[in-house]
Motif scaffolding. Sequence first.
Motif, PDB file in Angstrom:
ATOM      1  N   VAL A   1     -30.462  30.550 -29.802  1.00  0.00           N
ATOM      2  CA  VAL A   1     -31.083  29.935 -30.985  1.00  0.00           C
ATOM      3  C   VAL A   1     -32.475  30.517 -31.205  1.00  0.00           C
ATOM      4  O   VAL A   1     -33.355  29.715 -31.378  1.00  0.00           O
ATOM      5  CB  VAL A   1     -30.997  28.451 -30.888  1.00  0.00           C
ATOM      6  N   PRO A   2     -32.661  31.879 -31.506  1.00  0.00           N
ATOM      7  CA  PRO A   2     -33.841  32.070 -31.711  1.00  0.00           C
ATOM      8  C   PRO A   2     -34.815  31.658 -32.738  1.00  0.00           C
ATOM      9  O   PRO A   2     -35.867  31.632 -32.691  1.00  0.00           O
ATOM     10  CB  PRO A   2     -33.752  33.620 -31.758  1.00  0.00           C
ATOM     11  N   ASP A   3     -34.118  31.183 -33.872  1.00  0.00           N
ATOM     12  CA  ASP A   3     -34.955  30.461 -34.970  1.00  0.00           C
ATOM     13  C   ASP A   3     -35.560  29.156 -34.431  1.00  0.00           C
ATOM     14  O   ASP A   3     -36.518  28.759 -34.696  1.00  0.00           O
ATOM     15  CB  ASP A   3     -33.835  30.124 -36.186  1.00  0.00           C
ATOM     16  N   VAL A   4     -34.860  28.391 -33.374  1.00  0.00           N
ATOM     17  CA  VAL A   4     -35.613  27.175 -32.845  1.00  0.00           C
ATOM     18  C   VAL A   4     -36.637  27.466 -32.172  1.00  0.00           C
ATOM     19  O   VAL A   4     -37.624  26.857 -32.001  1.00  0.00           O
ATOM     20  CB  VAL A   4     -34.423  26.494 -32.104  1.00  0.00           C
ATOM     21  N   LEU A   5     -36.256  28.692 -31.392  1.00  0.00           N
ATOM     22  CA  LEU A   5     -37.537  28.992 -30.368  1.00  0.00           C
ATOM     23  C   LEU A   5     -38.958  29.504 -31.316  1.00  0.00           C
ATOM     24  O   LEU A   5     -39.935  28.997 -30.925  1.00  0.00           O
ATOM     25  CB  LEU A   5     -37.257  30.346 -29.605  1.00  0.00           C
ATOM     26  N   VAL A   6     -38.563  30.081 -32.312  1.00  0.00           N
ATOM     27  CA  VAL A   6     -39.600  30.679 -33.347  1.00  0.00           C
ATOM     28  C   VAL A   6     -40.385  29.108 -33.716  1.00  0.00           C
ATOM     29  O   VAL A   6     -41.661  28.944 -33.979  1.00  0.00           O
ATOM     30  CB  VAL A   6     -39.166  31.377 -34.368  1.00  0.00           C
ATOM     31  N   ALA A   7     -39.620  28.248 -34.383  1.00  0.00           N
ATOM     32  CA  ALA A   7     -40.069  26.987 -34.817  1.00  0.00           C
ATOM     33  C   ALA A   7     -40.954  26.093 -33.703  1.00  0.00           C
ATOM     34  O   ALA A   7     -41.984  25.557 -34.165  1.00  0.00           O
ATOM     35  CB  ALA A   7     -38.828  26.279 -35.504  1.00  0.00           C
TER      36      ALA A   7
END
Length: 415
Positions: free
Chosen positions: A326-332
Motif C-alpha cells: 500500500v505505497p499510497d498509505v506509506l506516503v500519506a
Amino acid sequence: MESSPRMNDANPSPHDFAARTQALNIYSGQDALANLPRELRRHGVRRALVLCGKSVNEKTDLIRRIETLAESGVIGVFAGITEGAPAECIEDAARVALELRADGLIAVGAGSVIKGARVVAMLMGEGRPLQEMATRHVEGLPPVSQRLLAPKLPIFNVLTSPTSAQHRAGSAVRYHGSAHHLEFFDPKTRPKAVFWDAQALATAPLSLQRSTSFEIYWWSLMCMGAVDTCNPLVQASRRQAWRLARAAYPRLGSTAASSAQIDLCAAALLQNRDEEDGGRPWSCHLLARAAYAVAVGVFNHYRGITQSHGYAGMAPAVIRHLGPQVPDVLVALGEALGLANLDRDAGLAERVASAVEKEFEALGWQGKLAGRGIPGADAPLLVGFALRNYNANHDRLLDAHVDGLQRAIEASLRV
C-alpha cells in the motif's frame, strides 16, 4: 460494528456517502459535572447505578461528588469493573443493576468502564447470555453482528481519562473461553451525555492518561494514511484529530495537562464522528487493520500488556512487512510525520517505519513487542485472534495477508 451499504473502505467515490448525526450532549471544562442532574432529569432517570473501578471509588472523591450532585438520583455504586472489562465483572454489574431496579447507568472511568457499561445495558435489556448476543465468527465466512432489539437504559459517561470509547455503539469484553474476547454492537447503547470535567480528568494517574491517550494519538496518525480517499466530513475529522492529538499528547503531565486532556477528548470524539460519517477508521487501510487486530489480541490474551503497548509494538513491523503493498498509505503516513521526498521505491516502507518508531520512542513507547513475555511461538495464535476481529476483518480482507501478518508479528517479538 455495522454500517450502511456505502459506509465502507471500498467506496469508489469520496462524494458518494451516507452519514449519521446522533443526539449527544457534551459538557466540558471546570464544573462540567454540574450538568449531570439536569441530564438525569431530562431522561427520567431516578435510580441510576454508578459503574466504575476500585481505584476511582476508593482513592478519589469523584464518586461522592457525583452522588452529591445527583442527590437521590443514584441508587448505588458498582466498583468492580476491571481492566479489559472481563465478562465476569460485567455479568456481576448487570445482576446488581437488575436487583436495584436501576433505570440509568453512570459510567465513570476510561475505556474499560465506558465500553463495559454498554454491555451491562445490553445484558439488562436483552436478558440473554453474553455468548448469544456476541458477534458470531465462522471460519472462512464474514462475521455476523447480532441484532439486539430490546430497549436499553440511558447511559451517561464521565471520563477520567481521554478515550475513544466515549461515544460508540460497539463494545467488547474480555472472555476466558474459546475466544479471547466477545464483540457486540447496539446503537441504543450510545450515551445520552458525555462529561469532560476538568476535576474528573485529573483523578486518573498519569500512567493511565498516557496509555489511553496514546490510543487516540495512534489512531489519529494511522487514519492520516487514508484521508484523501474519504468523504469531506471524514477528511475534516481526521486532519483535526491528528492536529489536536499530536500537539496535546506531549503536554500530559505538564502545567498544561488539563487543556491537553480536553483536546485529546475532542480528538477522540472526532474519531467517533469519523465512524458516524462513514469513515470506518478500524479498517481504513491494511496497515491500520493489521496492527489494530493484533494489538487487541495481545491486550486480551496477555495480562499486564495494554492495548497501547500492542499498538506501538506492532505498527512499525506491520509497516515494514505489509507496507509495500500500500505505497499510497506509506506516503500519506510519512507526510503526516513531516517526511519529504517520499519516493515510491524499495526503501519507502523502511523509511516510514523508522520514522514511526522514532516518533513513538520519543513519546515513551517501545516500537516492538520484544521483551514483554510473549513467546515467539505464539505468533500463529495472534494471527488467529486478528482474523477473528470484527472491526478489522469484517470483510475477510486480512485473510489474504496471513503470511505477511505472521512475519510482522515474529519481527516485533524478536529481540
